[in-house]
Design an enzyme around this catalytic site. Structure first.
Site, PDB file in Angstrom:
ATOM      1  N   VAL A 181       0.827  -1.205   0.000  1.00 27.55           N
ATOM      2  CA  VAL A 181       0.000   0.000   0.000  1.00 27.55           C
ATOM      3  C   VAL A 181       0.864   1.259   0.000  1.00 27.55           C
ATOM      4  O   VAL A 181       0.609   2.202  -0.749  1.00 27.55           O
ATOM      5  CB  VAL A 181      -0.962   0.010   1.200  1.00 27.55           C
ATOM      6  CG1 VAL A 181      -1.776   1.300   1.233  1.00 27.55           C
ATOM      7  CG2 VAL A 181      -1.898  -1.197   1.131  1.00 27.55           C
ATOM      8  N   GLU A 197     -10.217   6.261   5.348  1.00 29.83           N
ATOM      9  CA  GLU A 197     -11.113   5.754   4.315  1.00 29.83           C
ATOM     10  C   GLU A 197     -10.711   4.365   3.827  1.00 29.83           C
ATOM     11  O   GLU A 197     -11.554   3.504   3.573  1.00 29.83           O
ATOM     12  CB  GLU A 197     -11.159   6.724   3.128  1.00 29.83           C
ATOM     13  CG  GLU A 197     -12.078   6.304   1.996  1.00 29.83           C
ATOM     14  CD  GLU A 197     -13.550   6.274   2.412  1.00 29.83           C
ATOM     15  OE1 GLU A 197     -14.134   5.175   2.440  1.00 29.83           O
ATOM     16  OE2 GLU A 197     -14.103   7.346   2.704  1.00 29.83           O
ATOM     17  N   GLY A 219     -10.971  -1.132   1.131  1.00 31.04           N
ATOM     18  CA  GLY A 219      -9.909  -0.745   0.200  1.00 31.04           C
ATOM     19  C   GLY A 219     -10.285   0.505  -0.575  1.00 31.04           C
ATOM     20  O   GLY A 219     -10.458   1.582  -0.007  1.00 31.04           O
ATOM     21  N   GLU A 238      -2.940 -14.929   2.249  1.00 30.64           N
ATOM     22  CA  GLU A 238      -1.586 -14.963   2.799  1.00 30.64           C
ATOM     23  C   GLU A 238      -1.163 -16.408   3.079  1.00 30.64           C
ATOM     24  O   GLU A 238      -1.981 -17.327   3.120  1.00 30.64           O
ATOM     25  CB  GLU A 238      -1.537 -14.163   4.104  1.00 30.64           C
ATOM     26  CG  GLU A 238      -1.940 -12.712   3.971  1.00 30.64           C
ATOM     27  CD  GLU A 238      -0.917 -11.869   3.228  1.00 30.64           C
ATOM     28  OE1 GLU A 238       0.256 -12.308   3.124  1.00 30.64           O
ATOM     29  OE2 GLU A 238      -1.299 -10.793   2.728  1.00 30.64           O
ATOM     30  N   ASP A 295     -10.375 -10.291  10.108  1.00 30.54           N
ATOM     31  CA  ASP A 295     -10.291  -9.136   9.209  1.00 30.54           C
ATOM     32  C   ASP A 295     -11.665  -8.472   9.056  1.00 30.54           C
ATOM     33  O   ASP A 295     -11.799  -7.254   9.197  1.00 30.54           O
ATOM     34  CB  ASP A 295      -9.753  -9.587   7.850  1.00 30.54           C
ATOM     35  CG  ASP A 295      -9.692  -8.460   6.845  1.00 30.54           C
ATOM     36  OD1 ASP A 295      -8.764  -7.628   6.931  1.00 30.54           O
ATOM     37  OD2 ASP A 295     -10.576  -8.396   5.959  1.00 30.54           O
ATOM     38  N   LYS A 338     -13.266  -4.587  10.404  1.00 31.54           N
ATOM     39  CA  LYS A 338     -13.947  -3.657   9.498  1.00 31.54           C
ATOM     40  C   LYS A 338     -15.361  -3.334   9.978  1.00 31.54           C
ATOM     41  O   LYS A 338     -15.790  -2.171   9.914  1.00 31.54           O
ATOM     42  CB  LYS A 338     -13.955  -4.240   8.083  1.00 31.54           C
ATOM     43  CG  LYS A 338     -12.562  -4.341   7.475  1.00 31.54           C
ATOM     44  CD  LYS A 338     -12.560  -5.109   6.159  1.00 31.54           C
ATOM     45  CE  LYS A 338     -11.161  -5.218   5.583  1.00 31.54           C
ATOM     46  NZ  LYS A 338     -11.113  -6.059   4.361  1.00 31.54           N
TER      47      LYS A 338
END
Length: 414
Positions: free
Chosen positions: A12, A124, A129, A185, A196, A200
């Site tokens: 990123v 954001e 993403g 991964e 994960d 979120k």
């Protein structure tokens, strides 16, 4: 000119640098000032980078430079990201981050510091993403009383389930393919166990309802127990299996927050979301259902969202954007066992007809499901709605009578 420091030059972080350099002129117009990358923090060397002379290994250089007004955090994880971000905010620098773990665990504290220091903490890219969701939820839907959010928030698990649904691929084979293609991964546990998606939905719940929801408050289940038999029964019921993160405001003001597999009917708005794509459904009293859809990860989509936050920070130097929530409140999150739900249940029984009679005695009339080739000792059915704890207690009665529960999946209307 606004000086920016980028912390972390991985997937990123390097994408952020790439977007800032490639779109330099158009970004400057949108920000109202030139955006200059003054430092890139990383322990590795990048001699081929056009910014090779701006790499530093010592965080204090960034922290102590008053010329740096905006810091981008793309390091991931809690440490040292939390310490570095907190120090930057205390030093009067705005921060843009893609770090969902950081925001989910420390968001309330960091937002409070940003408020006290009259700077911005924007994130954001931490959910979805490149899919815009934080800004629309905070601004565009501000007139609504949002009462429910549900989302396919993890592309890896959605890819695996898509392969199981459409190609009858086993969970293990679908996971191996996801790893081969770079969607998962080497250690995929954060994805397949639901962590994960949990982070979120915590961020979305905190923003939508104004009080911090921590991951340890959220009942979280992954997809490792989903089998092809469950997928087939779901299909015959008229639905598909998805891993959903969801939050709903209950009538008593508490929140029901959960991450779990769910069967959604094929006519639902989330049922057709396939492969690595994400989708987030927001329900408001004025707007009804709104769905945000797109690629939930990837170098440039995520970098795009981070750079949008950098532009916002540049436009709001010494001014705060109204992005804030309070810390958690006791008793704010409902026990998931108290919340009404419906279940698909698959079980085996040595005496199926006796067990079927016991099912009807415990649950009343149920919708029985079938699939071709099912063994004689297998029963599958859909319950009526009731508090989850009560439904599980009824299943415990069946277990004591010799039934073995092979699968359970909640039903949702998204």
């Amino acid at each position: 000119m606004i000086n920016v420091a980028v912390m972390g030059h991985g997937t990123v972080g390097s994408g952020v640098v790439e977007v800032l350099l490639k779109n330099h002129d158009s970004i400057a117009k949108k920000a109202g000032e030139e955006i200059n990358i003054k430092y890139v923090l990383d322990l590795r060397e990048f001699p081929d980078s056009p910014l090779h002379d701006r790499f530093v290994k010592d965080f204090s250089i960034i922290e102590k430079d008053p010329a740096v007004k905006v810091v981008v955090e793309c390091m991931g994880g809690l440490h040292p990201a939390y310490d570095f971000v907190k120090a930057c905010l205390l030093a009067g620098k705005s921060v843009a981050t893609s770090n969902k773990e950081l925001v989910a665990e420390k968001g309330a504290e960091l937002l409070r510091i940003a408020k006290d220091k009259n700077v911005n903490f924007l994130f954001e890219a931490s959910v979805g993403g490149g899919i815009p969701i934080i800004r629309p939820l905070n601004q565009c839907l501000a007139a609504n009383e949002v009462y429910e959010i549900a989302g396919i928030l993890n592309g890896t698990t959605n890819f695996i389930l898509s392969k199981m649904i459409h190609e009858q691929m086993s969970f293990d084979d679908a996971l191996a393919l996801a790893q081969k293609l770079g969607y998962a991964e080497r250690d995929p546990s954060a994805d397949i166990e639901g962590a994960d998606a949990c982070r979120k939905i915590c961020i979305l719940a905190s923003l939508a309802f104004g009080k911090h929801v921590y991951p340890n408050q959220v009942h979280t289940e992954g997809i490792t127990k989903i089998t092809l038999e469950d997928v087939e029964y779901a299909s015959n019921y008229g639905g598909v299996v998805k891993l959903l993160g969801r939050v709903k405001k209950l009538d008593d003001g508490r929140l029901s927050v959960m991450v779990s597999p769910a069967i959604v009917e094929r006519s639902g708005q989330l049922a057709g979301v396939e492969d690595v794509f994400n989708a987030i459904l927001v329900r408001g009293d004025a707007i009804g259902d709104v769905v945000f859809y797109g690629r939930g990860a990837g170098k440039l989509p995520t970098a795009s969202a981070v750079v949008a936050d950098v532009i916002d920070c540049a436009k709001h130097v010494n001014r705060r954007k109204l992005l804030f929530w309070e810390d958690k409140a006791e008793g704010y999150i409902a026990d998931y066992l108290e919340v009404p739900t419906r279940f698909y249940v698959r079980l085996s029984a040595q005496k199926p007809m006796e067990t079927l009679a016991a099912i009807r005695e415990e649950f009343g009339e149920v919708q029985r499901l079938s699939r071709p080739g099912a063994p004689d000792d297998e029963l599958a059915f859909v319950t009526g709605e009731g508090p989850e704890g009560e439904l599980r207690s009824k299943l415990d009665v069946l277990k004591k009578q010799g039934a073995q529960v092979l699968g359970m999946i909640r039903l949702c209307d998204y």
